[in-house]
Design a protein around this motif. Structure first.
Motif, PDB file in Angstrom:
ATOM      1  N   MET A 185       0.818  -1.190   0.000  1.00  0.00           N
ATOM      2  CA  MET A 185       0.000   0.000   0.000  1.00  0.00           C
ATOM      3  C   MET A 185       0.868   1.262   0.000  1.00  0.00           C
ATOM      4  O   MET A 185       0.512   2.243  -0.619  1.00  0.00           O
ATOM      5  CB  MET A 185      -0.946   0.022   1.190  1.00  0.00           C
ATOM      6  CG  MET A 185      -1.757   1.268   1.145  1.00  0.00           C
ATOM      7  SD  MET A 185      -3.142   1.606   2.225  1.00  0.00           S
ATOM      8  CE  MET A 185      -3.383   0.394   3.364  1.00  0.00           C
ATOM      9  N   THR A 186       2.002   1.245   0.711  1.00  0.00           N
ATOM     10  CA  THR A 186       2.825   2.452   0.752  1.00  0.00           C
ATOM     11  C   THR A 186       3.364   2.808  -0.625  1.00  0.00           C
ATOM     12  O   THR A 186       3.577   3.984  -0.914  1.00  0.00           O
ATOM     13  CB  THR A 186       3.991   2.310   1.753  1.00  0.00           C
ATOM     14  OG1 THR A 186       4.768   1.173   1.398  1.00  0.00           O
ATOM     15  CG2 THR A 186       3.479   2.189   3.177  1.00  0.00           C
ATOM     16  N   SER A 187       3.577   1.812  -1.490  1.00  0.00           N
ATOM     17  CA  SER A 187       4.054   2.120  -2.847  1.00  0.00           C
ATOM     18  C   SER A 187       2.980   2.864  -3.637  1.00  0.00           C
ATOM     19  O   SER A 187       3.295   3.763  -4.431  1.00  0.00           O
ATOM     20  CB  SER A 187       4.491   0.848  -3.579  1.00  0.00           C
ATOM     21  OG  SER A 187       3.395  -0.031  -3.734  1.00  0.00           O
ATOM     22  N   GLU A 188       1.707   2.521  -3.413  1.00  0.00           N
ATOM     23  CA  GLU A 188       0.609   3.246  -4.079  1.00  0.00           C
ATOM     24  C   GLU A 188       0.526   4.686  -3.575  1.00  0.00           C
ATOM     25  O   GLU A 188       0.302   5.614  -4.352  1.00  0.00           O
ATOM     26  CB  GLU A 188      -0.727   2.550  -3.809  1.00  0.00           C
ATOM     27  CG  GLU A 188      -0.889   1.215  -4.485  1.00  0.00           C
ATOM     28  CD  GLU A 188      -2.187   0.551  -4.067  1.00  0.00           C
ATOM     29  OE1 GLU A 188      -3.238   1.211  -4.113  1.00  0.00           O
ATOM     30  OE2 GLU A 188      -2.136  -0.627  -3.681  1.00  0.00           O
ATOM     31  N   ILE A 189       0.703   4.852  -2.284  1.00  0.00           N
ATOM     32  CA  ILE A 189       0.663   6.191  -1.697  1.00  0.00           C
ATOM     33  C   ILE A 189       1.795   7.038  -2.257  1.00  0.00           C
ATOM     34  O   ILE A 189       1.594   8.183  -2.679  1.00  0.00           O
ATOM     35  CB  ILE A 189       0.741   6.109  -0.155  1.00  0.00           C
ATOM     36  CG1 ILE A 189      -0.511   5.422   0.398  1.00  0.00           C
ATOM     37  CG2 ILE A 189       0.919   7.497   0.461  1.00  0.00           C
ATOM     38  CD1 ILE A 189      -0.414   5.010   1.848  1.00  0.00           C
ATOM     39  N   ARG A 190       2.987   6.446  -2.289  1.00  0.00           N
ATOM     40  CA  ARG A 190       4.158   7.172  -2.818  1.00  0.00           C
ATOM     41  C   ARG A 190       3.927   7.549  -4.276  1.00  0.00           C
ATOM     42  O   ARG A 190       4.226   8.684  -4.687  1.00  0.00           O
ATOM     43  CB  ARG A 190       5.410   6.310  -2.666  1.00  0.00           C
ATOM     44  CG  ARG A 190       6.679   7.005  -3.092  1.00  0.00           C
ATOM     45  CD  ARG A 190       7.920   6.149  -2.781  1.00  0.00           C
ATOM     46  NE  ARG A 190       9.127   6.898  -3.036  1.00  0.00           N
ATOM     47  CZ  ARG A 190       9.670   7.044  -4.233  1.00  0.00           C
ATOM     48  NH1 ARG A 190       9.117   6.476  -5.297  1.00  0.00           N
ATOM     49  NH2 ARG A 190      10.784   7.756  -4.380  1.00  0.00           N
ATOM     50  N   ALA A 191       3.381   6.641  -5.063  1.00  0.00           N
ATOM     51  CA  ALA A 191       3.129   6.924  -6.484  1.00  0.00           C
ATOM     52  C   ALA A 191       2.127   8.064  -6.650  1.00  0.00           C
ATOM     53  O   ALA A 191       2.309   8.937  -7.516  1.00  0.00           O
ATOM     54  CB  ALA A 191       2.622   5.663  -7.184  1.00  0.00           C
ATOM     55  N   ALA A 192       1.090   8.080  -5.817  1.00  0.00           N
ATOM     56  CA  ALA A 192       0.101   9.159  -5.901  1.00  0.00           C
ATOM     57  C   ALA A 192       0.717  10.498  -5.531  1.00  0.00           C
ATOM     58  O   ALA A 192       0.449  11.516  -6.185  1.00  0.00           O
ATOM     59  CB  ALA A 192      -1.087   8.849  -4.984  1.00  0.00           C
ATOM     60  N   ILE A 193       1.557  10.513  -4.508  1.00  0.00           N
ATOM     61  CA  ILE A 193       2.237  11.756  -4.115  1.00  0.00           C
ATOM     62  C   ILE A 193       3.150  12.225  -5.237  1.00  0.00           C
ATOM     63  O   ILE A 193       3.185  13.421  -5.580  1.00  0.00           O
ATOM     64  CB  ILE A 193       3.008  11.564  -2.795  1.00  0.00           C
ATOM     65  CG1 ILE A 193       2.024  11.373  -1.633  1.00  0.00           C
ATOM     66  CG2 ILE A 193       3.941  12.751  -2.524  1.00  0.00           C
ATOM     67  CD1 ILE A 193       2.669  10.918  -0.332  1.00  0.00           C
ATOM     68  N   LEU A 194       3.880  11.308  -5.846  1.00  0.00           N
ATOM     69  CA  LEU A 194       4.794  11.682  -6.930  1.00  0.00           C
ATOM     70  C   LEU A 194       4.030  12.158  -8.166  1.00  0.00           C
ATOM     71  O   LEU A 194       4.487  13.084  -8.853  1.00  0.00           O
ATOM     72  CB  LEU A 194       5.709  10.505  -7.280  1.00  0.00           C
ATOM     73  CG  LEU A 194       6.739  10.154  -6.199  1.00  0.00           C
ATOM     74  CD1 LEU A 194       7.504   8.888  -6.573  1.00  0.00           C
ATOM     75  CD2 LEU A 194       7.693  11.313  -5.953  1.00  0.00           C
TER      76      LEU A 194
END
Length: 193
Positions: free
Chosen positions: A1-10
């Motif tokens: 899930m943290t990879s999805e969050i990071r991708a959305a922030i980026l």
């Protein structure tokens, strides 16, 4: 899930970076501040309209100007046309949903005022009708939309076209631009010593 969050922030950061490098975006923000300050100094007001998330932006930005942004100072004349349910439902019932903002512009707008027209697609019929009403009243129009611009882009005095096609990314960029505009209006109207 943290990879999805990071991708959305980026993704959001990349949109803002493109906006920061887009001369048209920078000019639209600066020009909107200039239009707004000129209207307010002349005793005019700022009217805001949008649907859904853009309605929330309209209310947020008007609230920042009427109340305060960074510091205490006199209130500024800003009205969100998205907040009076009695007016909106009366106009919607009597004239149709496409007229909910235009009717308010006709009633409240004056020459020299500024309409902030917020629509991620640039095609919202009730926003386009409000723009037409504002132009008929001799008001300036600052538009906020996405990369395509829709019909809105050609109808505005200034139009911030966020370089994105995703509605959430456009809305996120509008919010950043709105904060910048509120901050700059506040500083220009009430400079701190």
């Amino acid at each position: 899930m943290t990879s999805e969050i990071r991708a959305a922030i980026l993704d959001s950061a990349a949109t803002l970076e493109r906006m920061a490098e887009d001369a048209g975006c920078l000019a639209a923000i600066a020009g909107t501040v200039d239009l707004s300050v000129a209207a307010l100094r002349a005793g005019g007001k700022l009217l805001f309209c949008g649907n859904g998330g853009s309605a929330a932006d309209a209310q947020h930005w008007a609230g920042e100007l009427v109340a305060r942004f960074h510091y205490d100072r006199p209130g500024l004349a800003a009205v969100a046309l998205t907040t009076d349910s009695s007016i909106m439902t009366a106009v919607g019932n009597d004239y149709g949903y496409d007229r909910i903002f235009a009717r308010q512009v006709e009633a409240l707008g004056a020459p020299g005022d500024v309409l902030f027209a917020i629509t991620t697609s640039g095609r919202s019929p009730n926003i386009l009708a409000a723009v037409a009403a504002a132009k008929a009243k001799g008001m300036a129009v600052a538009g906020f939309t996405g990369a395509a611009g829709g019909e809105l882009a050609a109808l505005c005095d200034l139009c911030l076209r966020v370089p994105a096609t995703s509605t959430p990314l456009i809305q996120e960029a509008h919010e950043v631009a709105g904060h910048m505009i509120c901050a700059m209006i506040e500083r220009r109207m009430f400079p701190r010593a």
